[in-house]
Design an enzyme around this catalytic site. Structure first.
Site, PDB file in Angstrom:
ATOM      1  N   GLU A   1       1.244  -1.278  -0.242  1.00 42.05           N
ATOM      2  CA  GLU A   1       0.203  -0.189  -0.337  1.00 42.05           C
ATOM      3  C   GLU A   1       0.844   0.853   0.014  1.00 42.05           C
ATOM      4  O   GLU A   1       0.516   2.505   0.730  1.00 42.05           O
ATOM      5  CB  GLU A   1      -0.756   0.190   1.486  1.00 42.05           C
ATOM      6  CG  GLU A   1      -2.157  -0.949   0.960  1.00 42.05           C
ATOM      7  CD  GLU A   1      -2.866  -1.012   2.195  1.00 42.05           C
ATOM      8  OE1 GLU A   1      -2.912  -0.159   2.888  1.00 42.05           O
ATOM      9  OE2 GLU A   1      -3.864  -1.741   2.490  1.00 42.05           O
TER      10      GLU A   1
ATOM     11  N   GLU B   1      -4.616  -8.308  -0.135  1.00 43.89           N
ATOM     12  CA  GLU B   1      -6.097  -7.939   0.283  1.00 43.89           C
ATOM     13  C   GLU B   1      -7.581  -7.398   0.515  1.00 43.89           C
ATOM     14  O   GLU B   1      -8.011  -6.577  -0.400  1.00 43.89           O
ATOM     15  CB  GLU B   1      -5.775  -6.704   1.713  1.00 43.89           C
ATOM     16  CG  GLU B   1      -4.162  -6.927   1.937  1.00 43.89           C
ATOM     17  CD  GLU B   1      -3.868  -5.857   3.181  1.00 43.89           C
ATOM     18  OE1 GLU B   1      -4.684  -4.782   3.997  1.00 43.89           O
ATOM     19  OE2 GLU B   1      -2.216  -5.846   3.424  1.00 43.89           O
TER      20      GLU B   1
HETATM   21  O1  AHR Z   1      -5.053  -5.749   6.713  1.00 48.71           O
HETATM   22  C1  AHR Z   1      -5.423  -4.729   7.773  1.00 48.71           C
HETATM   23  C2  AHR Z   1      -4.589  -3.937   7.362  1.00 48.71           C
HETATM   24  O2  AHR Z   1      -4.276  -3.457   6.324  1.00 48.71           O
HETATM   25  C3  AHR Z   1      -3.022  -3.987   6.438  1.00 48.71           C
HETATM   26  O3  AHR Z   1      -1.638  -3.950   7.408  1.00 48.71           O
HETATM   27  C4  AHR Z   1      -3.166  -3.183   5.604  1.00 48.71           C
HETATM   28  O4  AHR Z   1      -1.604  -3.206   4.161  1.00 48.71           O
HETATM   29  C5  AHR Z   1      -4.492  -2.622   5.186  1.00 48.71           C
HETATM   30  O5  AHR Z   1      -4.436  -1.278   5.339  1.00 48.71           O
END
Ligand code: AHR
Length: 522
Positions: A186, A305
Site C-alpha cells: 500500500e 487483501e
Molecule cells: O489488513 C490490515 C491492514 O489493512 C494492512 O496492514 C494494510 O495493508 C491494510 O491497510
C-alpha cells in the site's frame, strides 16, 4: 462519509432471475492461490494467534495445533507474510538467528512493541510443516533494493553467499524456495511508513524487483496497486507504477474492505458488485499500459487483501492507537451472518474473474479481521465468515464457467445499480460442479438454472442466511450464529425440475448458497 439509509431492493419475489451454464463457456482455471489468506505482525495474528508457546495445543515449535487444524479446514493453501503496513518499517535481519539475541522493536505501523520471537524462519517453517505456500512482502517503505535482494537470497539462495550462509548458520540448510513476492505494501497510502508518490515507488519497485530477480529469476513479483478504489490517485497510480515495472512484474495488487455504514444494508449486500467494478477497472488500467507498449503480456491481479472490515465505523485509526506490547487486541472485528453472506458473495466475484485474478488473500487469518479467533490459553473457534470461505475453497475446483446471470437490479447509495442475484460456477475434470448463488433481496427468489450442453445434477448444498443481530464477541455467539444462519440445504426441498428441462432453485432472502453436484456433457 456516511451514506444515506436506503433499501431500494425490489419488494416482490423476483421470478425473472435466470442463470445459464454451458460447459464451453469458460472463464479460466481456478488457481488454488485464490483461497489464500494473510498473517501480519498486527495485534494477535501471530502472538496468541498462530503462535503461543505454553498453550496446551502448542507443538514443539510453539505453534498452536488447534489453529493450524482450523487453517486446514478453512482450505487456505497460501499465506501472505509479514504485512501489511507492518512490513514498511520491518528490519527482517533483526528477527532471524538465536531468539535470545533478538531485540524487540517499536513497530510504527500499529504502534506495538514487536518482540521478534517469530521471524522469517519460524514463519516459513510453520508454513512448510502445514503445507501452505508462503507469500512474502519486502519493505519498500523505510528500506530498499539492498534489504529486499538480501531477503530473497536468505530465503532462496544456495550455500556459498553471505545471506544464504546466514540462513544455513541459523539452522536451515535447504532454501525455502519462496515464489511469490510483494514489492512493498500500500505504498500509495499516506498512512504507510515511507509512503511514496507513484513515480518514486515505481522506480524503487523496478530496481528492487530487478535485484530480487537477479538473485532468483524463478520468483514472481507483485507490484503495489491502489489501497482501494477510493484513493484519489486510483488509476493514475496503476498506470504510473506499471509504466516502470510492466515487463518485470507478474501481478498488480488490489486491496478492498467492505462494511455496512449507517444501516445501509442494501449497499453492503452489493459489495460484490463494487469489487467486480474495481477488478474491471484495474484490469483496464493494466491492459491500457500493455496496449501502449504493444505488449502481448497480460498483468494479472493479486487481490492480496479483501474482507469485511468495519474500518470506517469501528477502527479509531492507527495514529490513535496507544503504544502497546504483549499482543494487544487490535481490529478484532466480530462478524454476523450478514457479514458472512457478503464474504460468500465476494468469493462469487473473485471466481467470476478467475481468468485475471489468480491470487487473493482473505485478510486476515487469525484474530485480526479474521475467520479464526482464539482465546489466549484457551480455545480457537470459527467466525461466521469461516463457513462460506471454507465451503467455496472446498467446492470450487477446476475451471470457472462464464456464467450468464439475468436478474433484476436494485439501486444502492454506495455502489449504484446492483443485481439482486449473483452466481459463479466451477467444473472439475471429473464433471463435479460447484455452484455459488447469492440472493441480495429480502424476498425469496426463484432462480431458473438453464443448463445447456450438459446434464445438471445437484446433490447437496449449504446456505448462509443474513441475520439482523449485532455480532457479539466470543465463541458462544459465533456458535449461535452458525446454528441459526448456517445450514445444510435440503436439495429436494429447494430444487425442482422446470417444465422445459431447466432446474429451479429457491434462494432464501439475503442468503448465500453453495450447491455441489455434477455437470456432465450429455
Ligand atoms: O489488513 C490490515 C491492514 O489493512 C494492512 O496492514 C494494510 O495493508 C491494510 O491497510
Amino acid at each position: 462519509m456516511t451514506a444515506p439509509q436506503t433499501d431500494a431492493r425490489p419488494d416482490t419475489a423476483a421470478p425473472g432471475a435466470r442463470v445459464t451454464l454451458h460447459p464451453d463457456f469458460r472463464r479460466g482455471a481456478v488457481d488454488r492461490r485464490l483461497f489464500g489468506s494473510f498473517v501480519e505482525h498486527l495485534g494477535r495474528a501471530v502472538y496468541t494467534g498462530i503462535f503461543e508457546p505454553g498453550h496446551p495445543e502448542a507443538d514443539e515449535h510453539g505453534f498452536r495445533r488447534d489453529v493450524a487444524d482450523l487453517v486446514h479446514e478453512l482450505g487456505v493453501p497460501m499465506v501472505r507474510y509479514p504485512g501489511g503496513n507492518f512490513v514498511s518499517n520491518y528490519v527482517w535481519e533483526d528477527a532471524v538467528g538465536p531468539v535470545e539475541q533478538r531485540k524487540p522493536f517499536l513497530d510504527l505501523a500499529w504502534r506495538t512493541v514487536e518482540p521478534n520471537l517469530v521471524g522469517t524462519d519460524e514463519f516459513l517453517q510453520w508454513a512448510e510443516r502445514e503445507g501452505v505456500e508462503p507469500m512474502m512482502a519486502v519493505n519498500l517503505g523505510t528500506r530498499g533494493v539492498d534489504a529486499a535482494a538480501a531477503l530473497v537470497e536468505y530465503c532462496n539462495g544456495e550455500a556459498g553467499t553471505r545471506w544464504a550462509d546466514l540462513r544455513i548458520a541459523n539452522g536451515r540448510e535447504k532454501p525455502y524456495g519462496v515464489k511469490l513476492w510483494c514489492l512493498g505494501n500500500e505504498m500509495d497510502g499516506p498512512w504507510q511508513i515511507g509512503h511514496k508518490d507513484a513515480h518514486e515507488y515505481g522506480k524503487l519497485a523496478a530496481e528492487a524487483g530487478k535485484a530480487m530477480k537477479l538473485v532468483d529469476p524463478s520468483i514472481s513479483l507483485i507490484v503495489c496497486g491502489s489501497s482501494s478504489m477510493q484513493m484519489p490517485t486510483f488509476g493514475e497510480w496503476e498506470r504510473t507504477v506499471l509504466s516502470y515495472t510492466y515487463d518485470l512484474v507478474d501481478h498488480i495488487s488490489m486491496h478492498a474492505y467492505y462494511e455496512e455504514v449507517g444501516g445501509d444494508r442494501a449497499s453492503f449486500l452489493a459489495s460484490g458488485t463494487a469489487m467486480d467494478r474495481f477488478i474491471d477497472r484495474v484490469v483496464a488500467s493494466a491492459d491500457a499500459v500493455g496496449a501502449e507498449r504493444r505488449s502481448d503480456k497480460k498483468i494479472t491481479i493479486s487481490f492480496d487483501e479483501w474482507n469485511v472490515w468495519y474500518l470506517e465505523t469501528r477502527f479509531p485509526g492507527e495514529e490513535n492507537l496507544p503504544i502497546q506490547r504483549d499482543a494487544p487486541r487490535i481490529i478484532e472485528d466480530v462478524y454476523s451472518g450478514l457479514d458472512a453472506v457478503v464474504v460468500g458473495d465476494l468469493m462469487v466475484t473473485l471466481l467470476n474473474h478467475a481468468d485475471r485474478v489468480p491470487v487473493a488473500c482473505l485478510a486476515q487469518l487469525v484474530n485480526v479481521i479474521a475467520p479464526i479467533m482464539t482465546a489466549p490459553g484457551g480455545e480457537a473457534w470459527r467466525q461466521p465468515t469461516f463457513h462460506p470461505f471454507a465451503t467455496t475453497s472446498r467446492l470450487a475446483r477446476g475451471t470457472a464457467l462464464d456464467v450468464r446471470v439475468d436478474a433484476p437490479s436494485y439501486d444502492t447509495a454506495r455502489h449504484g445499480a446492483a443485481p439482486v442475484v449473483t452466481a459463479a460456477a466451477t467444473v472439475d475434470d471429473d464433471g463435479s460442479l460447484g455452484l455459488f448463488l447469492t440472493n441480495r433481496s429480502d424476498r425469496v427468489v426463484e432462480v431458473e438454472l438453464a443448463h445447456v450442453g450438459a446434464a445438471l445434477g445437484l446433490v447437496e448444498g449449504w446456505q448462509m442466511v443474513a441475520d439482523h443481530e449485532p455480532a457479539v464477541e466470543g465463541p458462544e455467539h459465533a456458535a449461535k450464529v452458525a446454528d441459526t444462519c448456517w445450514s445444510a440445504v435440503d436439495v429436494a426441498a429447494v430444487v425442482t425440475a422446470g417444465a422445459s428441462g431447466d432446474t429451479r432453485v429457491r434462494l432464501a432472502p439475503e442468503s448465500w448458497t453453495a450447491l455441489a453436484g455434477t455437470f456432465a456433457r450429455a
